[in-house]
Design an enzyme around this catalytic site. Structure first.
Site, PDB file in Angstrom:
ATOM      1  N   SER A  17      54.630  32.306  20.120  1.00  0.00           N
ATOM      2  CA  SER A  17      54.503  30.977  20.933  1.00  0.00           C
ATOM      3  C   SER A  17      53.106  31.024  21.654  1.00  0.00           C
ATOM      4  CB  SER A  17      55.713  31.086  22.000  1.00  0.00           C
ATOM      5  OG  SER A  17      55.898  29.820  22.814  1.00  0.00           O
TER       6      SER A  17
ATOM      7  N   HIS B 176      63.181  29.721  17.463  1.00  0.00           N
ATOM      8  CA  HIS B 176      61.728  30.008  17.834  1.00  0.00           C
ATOM      9  C   HIS B 176      61.361  31.482  18.324  1.00  0.00           C
ATOM     10  CE1 HIS B 176      57.923  29.037  20.271  1.00  0.00           C
ATOM     11  NE2 HIS B 176      58.460  29.756  21.221  1.00  0.00           N
TER      12      HIS B 176
ATOM     13  N   ASP C  69      63.031  25.805  14.770  1.00  0.00           N
ATOM     14  CA  ASP C  69      62.403  26.018  16.031  1.00  0.00           C
ATOM     15  C   ASP C  69      62.573  24.714  16.947  1.00  0.00           C
ATOM     16  OD1 ASP C  69      60.799  26.492  18.130  1.00  0.00           O
ATOM     17  OD2 ASP C  69      59.151  27.388  17.071  1.00  0.00           O
TER      18      ASP C  69
END
Length: 464
Positions: free
Chosen positions: A283, A410, A375
């Protein structure tokens, strides 16, 4: 390498020292419901038996689960139940039919219903989800990596749900899933304003190493680093926001200086190979990793980037952990599927603030990008495409590898661990849930495959 006898002694030591109260919450001995099991006996046939081999293993290691002494071609259920560190109950189950010899082997047989379908030897582990009635928005994040997850595996009569366990259970075996191998050292680091945890593999070293960076949720996340060290690499997990021991508030310029300090702390460690250090980021940690590799003259040996951006929106990051009071602030907090929070819009390359896009032409080391195609929290496809295009224009396409996983979200993490499509983001001043994306089975497959390829990538670029 540590031998099996030494490993067993270390486990026994750890259990004796650390697990007495934790295991007592939910651990049960192996036993049979004699009355129920008796119904499955014919003459002198032994009672049903359930085995898990090995009983104790790292979370990325496969466990062989088998049942025997059952009637042939009969319906049975295999169920896994586990309590997290916070006491929440997680469970998974699969429906099976016994074979002609009265056995079930999860490496051979197919689940026909339950939490997963098909031949999935580790489905009882990656398929774990919060049990009905547990709190909303749970995500399994191991805080204390020096204790295991305790998972009870039950064999039950018929195709039933975990709620019917007590009345249908034939046998149970308890397994331990560890995030830290015997002999791995865990070292708290509070040095030169840097807050982190260093994990060192067994032995004197010197070891190739990784800096481990997570996202903007903050805190100090250790379970990936402890697993990396369990596979022979020193790993330094860094906290850079929302941690009680941090004495500095970081903006872009101060974050660069902070990350450089962290990298140098690792490089200067006497048990670390100072010319064999990589960086792994998830991230927002991807953005930090890319900046470290292209701006700070640190010369890492390789990068692993998991679902993250190559630039940022400064207005968004500056309001990230503040109350969202104004209409201007609120526009960054997109309410997506079922009103869950998503940061996709403000992480698009078209919304980067001027000057924040990473200068990919300066990259001098191999980069592996792990992409979850579902994601729902970050525009990872757009960011991976941008990185690839920028490297191509710079004549550096040979440095880039992208692993793209349909159906993965994600949070691509360590293998055989539960997936959360959404989870609690914050509780004050009101509950907010973040949307991560991904479906359970393809996300589990992505975690399994990417972990193996990450370790191969690290072996190639940090050991060769």
């Amino acid at each position: 390498m540590i031998g099996n006898r030494a490993r067993a002694e270390v486990y026994r030591h750890l259990i004796g020292k650390q697990l007495t109260s934790y295991v007592g919450l939910h651990r049960k001995p192996c036993w049979l419901h004699s009355a129920l099991a008796a119904r499955w006996r014919t003459g002198s046939t032994p009672a049903p038996v359930l085995t898990a081999t090995p009983i104790r293993a790292l979370v990325d290691e496969q466990i062989s689960i088998k049942a025997g002494f059952l009637p042939q071609h009969s319906p049975v259920t295999l169920c896994a139940q586990m309590r997290s560190e916070d006491g929440d109950l997680w469970e998974a189950f699969g429906h099976y039919y016994t074979s002609a010899d009265g056995t079930v082997n999860l490496a051979r047989d197919h689940s026909v219903g339950g939490s997963y379908l098909g031949c999935e030897p580790m489905g009882l582990f990656w398929g774990l989800q919060p049990a009905p009635g547990e709190r909303d928005g749970l995500r399994l994040r191991m805080k204390n990596v020096e204790i295991p997850l305790i998972v009870d595996i039950s064999l039950m009569e018929g195709h039933v749900s975990p709620r019917e366990r007590k009345s249908t259970e034939l046998a149970v075996v308890t397994t331990e899933r560890w995030f830290m191998a015997p002999g791995v050292q865990r070292i708290d680091v509070r040095q030169n304003e840097v807050v982190g945890t260093l994990f060192l593999p067994p032995g004197p070293g010197r070891f190739p190493a990784l800096v481990d960076l997570w996202g903007m949720g903050g805190g100090l996340v250790e379970y990936r680093s402890s697993m990396i060290a369990s596979r022979g690499f020193a790993s330094f997990s860094i906290a850079y926001m929302e941690h009680k021991d941090l004495t500095v508030k970081l903006n872009i310029s101060s974050a660069d200086a902070y990350m450089k300090k962290a990298f140098n702390i690792l490089r200067d460690h006497p048990q670390v190979c100072d010319d064999r250090i990589g960086i792994i980021g998830l991230s927002y940690g991807v953005y930090l990793a890319l900046r470290m590799a292209t701006l700070l003259d640190l010369n890492p040996s390789c990068l692993v980037c998991i679902n993250g951006p190559a630039g940022i929106n400064l207005e968004f990051t500056q309001t990230f952990h503040k109350p969202k009071t104004s209409e201007s602030d609120q526009r960054f907090w997109t309410q997506a599927e079922a009103r869950y929070l998503s940061f996709t819009e403000m992480s698009l390359p078209t919304n980067y603030s001027p000057g924040t896009q990473v200068k990919m032409e300066n990259l001098a080391c191999p980069l592996m990008y792990i992409l979850g195609e579902d994601d729902q929290n970050s525009p990872s496809t757009e960011n991976s495409n941008l990185i690839e295009d920028l490297l191509k224009k710079a004549g550096k396409s040979h440095l880039y590898t992208c692993l793209s996983y349909p159906g993965a979200g994600h949070l691509i993490e360590t293998p055989c661990t539960p997936h959360a499509r959404m989870s609690m983001w914050k509780v004050k001043p009101e509950k907010v849930f973040a949307l991560w994306g991904g479906d359970i089975a393809p996300h589990a497959a992505a975690q399994q495959d990417s972990w193996k390829k990450i370790l191969t990538f690290l072996d190639k670029h940090l050991r060769a």
